[in-house]
Design an enzyme around this catalytic site. Sequence first.
Site, PDB file in Angstrom:
ATOM      1  N   GLU A 106       1.635   1.843  -3.532  1.00 43.47           N
ATOM      2  CA  GLU A 106       0.388   2.262  -4.187  1.00 43.47           C
ATOM      3  C   GLU A 106       0.034   3.706  -3.829  1.00 43.47           C
ATOM      4  O   GLU A 106      -0.416   4.476  -4.680  1.00 43.47           O
ATOM      5  CB  GLU A 106      -0.742   1.309  -3.782  1.00 43.47           C
ATOM      6  CG  GLU A 106      -0.547  -0.084  -4.361  1.00 43.47           C
ATOM      7  CD  GLU A 106      -1.495  -1.116  -3.777  1.00 43.47           C
ATOM      8  OE1 GLU A 106      -1.625  -1.183  -2.534  1.00 43.47           O
ATOM      9  OE2 GLU A 106      -2.120  -1.858  -4.558  1.00 43.47           O
ATOM     10  N   GLY A 128       0.812  -1.215   0.000  1.00 44.01           N
ATOM     11  CA  GLY A 128       0.000   0.000   0.000  1.00 44.01           C
ATOM     12  C   GLY A 128       0.845   1.265   0.000  1.00 44.01           C
ATOM     13  O   GLY A 128       0.387   2.319  -0.463  1.00 44.01           O
TER      14      GLY A 128
HETATM   15  N1  CO8 Z   1       2.266  -3.612   8.894  1.00 39.27           N
HETATM   16  C1  CO8 Z   1       2.442  -3.591  10.216  1.00 39.27           C
HETATM   17  N2  CO8 Z   1       3.641  -3.481  10.818  1.00 39.27           N
HETATM   18  C2  CO8 Z   1       4.720  -3.390  10.030  1.00 39.27           C
HETATM   19  C3  CO8 Z   1       4.627  -3.403   8.631  1.00 39.27           C
HETATM   20  C4  CO8 Z   1       3.330  -3.503   8.047  1.00 39.27           C
HETATM   21  N3  CO8 Z   1       3.101  -3.472   6.731  1.00 39.27           N
HETATM   22  N4  CO8 Z   1       5.874  -3.293   8.105  1.00 39.27           N
HETATM   23  C5  CO8 Z   1       6.716  -3.220   9.153  1.00 39.27           C
HETATM   24  N5  CO8 Z   1       6.030  -3.280  10.317  1.00 39.27           N
HETATM   25  C6  CO8 Z   1       6.573  -3.228  11.665  1.00 39.27           C
HETATM   26  C7  CO8 Z   1       7.232  -4.538  12.057  1.00 39.27           C
HETATM   27  O1  CO8 Z   1       6.292  -5.479  12.491  1.00 39.27           O
HETATM   28  C8  CO8 Z   1       8.181  -4.066  13.147  1.00 39.27           C
HETATM   29  O2  CO8 Z   1       7.422  -3.897  14.338  1.00 39.27           O
HETATM   30  P1  CO8 Z   1       8.035  -4.460  15.763  1.00 39.27           P
HETATM   31  O3  CO8 Z   1       9.314  -3.667  15.940  1.00 39.27           O
HETATM   32  O4  CO8 Z   1       6.973  -4.105  16.729  1.00 39.27           O
HETATM   33  O5  CO8 Z   1       8.287  -5.896  15.563  1.00 39.27           O
HETATM   34  C9  CO8 Z   1       8.590  -2.680  12.692  1.00 39.27           C
HETATM   35  O6  CO8 Z   1       7.602  -2.260  11.737  1.00 39.27           O
HETATM   36  C10 CO8 Z   1       9.936  -2.664  12.031  1.00 39.27           C
HETATM   37  O7  CO8 Z   1       9.917  -3.639  11.000  1.00 39.27           O
HETATM   38  P2  CO8 Z   1      11.061  -4.745  10.826  1.00 39.27           P
HETATM   39  O8  CO8 Z   1      11.644  -5.102  12.146  1.00 39.27           O
HETATM   40  O9  CO8 Z   1      10.489  -5.860  10.013  1.00 39.27           O
HETATM   41  O10 CO8 Z   1      12.128  -3.907   9.995  1.00 39.27           O
HETATM   42  P3  CO8 Z   1      13.198  -4.459   8.939  1.00 39.27           P
HETATM   43  O11 CO8 Z   1      14.042  -3.284   8.602  1.00 39.27           O
HETATM   44  O12 CO8 Z   1      13.833  -5.698   9.416  1.00 39.27           O
HETATM   45  O13 CO8 Z   1      12.313  -4.862   7.645  1.00 39.27           O
HETATM   46  C11 CO8 Z   1      10.616  -4.511   5.964  1.00 39.27           C
HETATM   47  C12 CO8 Z   1      11.636  -3.868   6.936  1.00 39.27           C
HETATM   48  C13 CO8 Z   1      11.361  -5.280   4.871  1.00 39.27           C
HETATM   49  C14 CO8 Z   1       9.830  -3.367   5.344  1.00 39.27           C
HETATM   50  C15 CO8 Z   1       9.696  -5.476   6.729  1.00 39.27           C
HETATM   51  O14 CO8 Z   1       9.187  -4.799   7.865  1.00 39.27           O
HETATM   52  C16 CO8 Z   1       8.525  -5.955   5.923  1.00 39.27           C
HETATM   53  O15 CO8 Z   1       8.667  -6.839   5.108  1.00 39.27           O
HETATM   54  N6  CO8 Z   1       7.317  -5.373   6.182  1.00 39.27           N
HETATM   55  C17 CO8 Z   1       6.093  -5.803   5.529  1.00 39.27           C
HETATM   56  C18 CO8 Z   1       6.039  -5.290   4.101  1.00 39.27           C
HETATM   57  C19 CO8 Z   1       4.760  -5.774   3.441  1.00 39.27           C
HETATM   58  O16 CO8 Z   1       4.498  -6.928   3.324  1.00 39.27           O
HETATM   59  N7  CO8 Z   1       3.932  -4.808   2.973  1.00 39.27           N
HETATM   60  C20 CO8 Z   1       2.696  -5.102   2.317  1.00 39.27           C
HETATM   61  C21 CO8 Z   1       1.575  -5.119   3.321  1.00 39.27           C
HETATM   62  S1  CO8 Z   1       0.043  -5.637   2.616  1.00 39.27           S
HETATM   63  C22 CO8 Z   1      -0.472  -4.277   1.784  1.00 39.27           C
HETATM   64  O17 CO8 Z   1       0.119  -3.233   1.785  1.00 39.27           O
HETATM   65  C23 CO8 Z   1      -1.737  -4.434   1.054  1.00 39.27           C
HETATM   66  C24 CO8 Z   1      -2.207  -3.108   0.553  1.00 39.27           C
HETATM   67  C25 CO8 Z   1      -3.585  -3.264   0.085  1.00 39.27           C
HETATM   68  C26 CO8 Z   1      -4.222  -1.910   0.053  1.00 39.27           C
HETATM   69  C27 CO8 Z   1      -5.630  -2.096   0.446  1.00 39.27           C
HETATM   70  C28 CO8 Z   1      -6.260  -0.806   0.797  1.00 39.27           C
HETATM   71  C29 CO8 Z   1      -6.797  -0.107  -0.357  1.00 39.27           C
END
Ligand code: CO8
Length: 258
Positions: free
Chosen positions: A112, A109
């Site tokens: 997007e 998102g």
């Molecule tokens: N949602 C919730 N929490 C998140 C997200 C997310 N998308 N991304 C990161 N976080 C959180 C982690 O859980 C973590 O929290 P905590 O410290 O409490 O454990 C914190 O942010 C830091 O993240 P990381 O420790 O994972 O940090 P890294 O530097 O190791 O990794 C990444 C960074 C690669 C970005 C990794 O966090 C990751 O892969 N995140 C998820 C990315 C992802 O899959 N995004 C797509 C989500 S689905 C989506 O967007 C669908 C959209 C549809 C739109 C619909 C509406 C119209």
Amino acid sequence: MTYENILVETQGKVGLIHLNRPKALNALNDQLMTELGQALVAFDADPEIGCIVLTGSDKAFAAGADIGGMAELSYMDVFKGDYITRNWEQIRSVRKPVIAAVAGFALGGGCELAMMCDFIIAADNAKFGQPEIKLGIIPGAGGTQRLPRAVSKSKAMDMCLTARMMDAAEAERVGLVSRVVPLERLLQEALEAAIVISSMSLPAVMMIKESVNRAYETTLAEGINYERRLFHSTFATEDQKEGMQAFLGKRLPIFKNI
Ligand code: CO8
């Protein structure tokens, strides 16, 4: 208006919005998207504002929709409540230009949302991706639609199907972003672009936005016709007279946005 998930300020005629959920890499939850919509609508209605910049942190523009907020939802939750998607379309109704200043992750998102803006200026550490497939879902806010239009079918398929990230250099090469700048210059570069835009005639700015967006919605012949009608209508503005007189008089124009 006070917000919990975004920071909002004005710099001259530029409205600046920071996504601000640093602990979750600016993951986009329902409340954040509602606040973002409210801030965008307020800037759009403010006659003192000529352009809007949307940015995140150095580490993340936005790492996607908030996965925690979605994980337990059922089909009926999302379908009947139009959940997640319902407050995402506000940005499309904004008539002033919105520049995305993207550093770090712009995923799912987040990618997007950046593509919903009028153009993207990226920091050299920016990473774009549509990793939804790794979660067993597909992009839901235009990823499968705007990405192919922006970067070609082949690149869009590659990104959506493999979930690989595209770095800033590749994003510029394929036309996803308009410029790449060093991270420390990102906000300045976006603000400077916004200041330039804000110094133009607002009606002309709004017509250009409308006309360029029309290119994605219609045939070339219809689009050319639409552009010609808008072009003709600029001759009804005082700003057209001022702009041309200023050029002929070898001075800077003073636009009144009328
Ligand atoms: N949602 C919730 N929490 C998140 C997200 C997310 N998308 N991304 C990161 N976080 C959180 C982690 O859980 C973590 O929290 P905590 O410290 O409490 O454990 C914190 O942010 C830091 O993240 P990381 O420790 O994972 O940090 P890294 O530097 O190791 O990794 C990444 C960074 C690669 C970005 C990794 O966090 C990751 O892969 N995140 C998820 C990315 C992802 O899959 N995004 C797509 C989500 S689905 C989506 O967007 C669908 C959209 C549809 C739109 C619909 C509406 C119209």
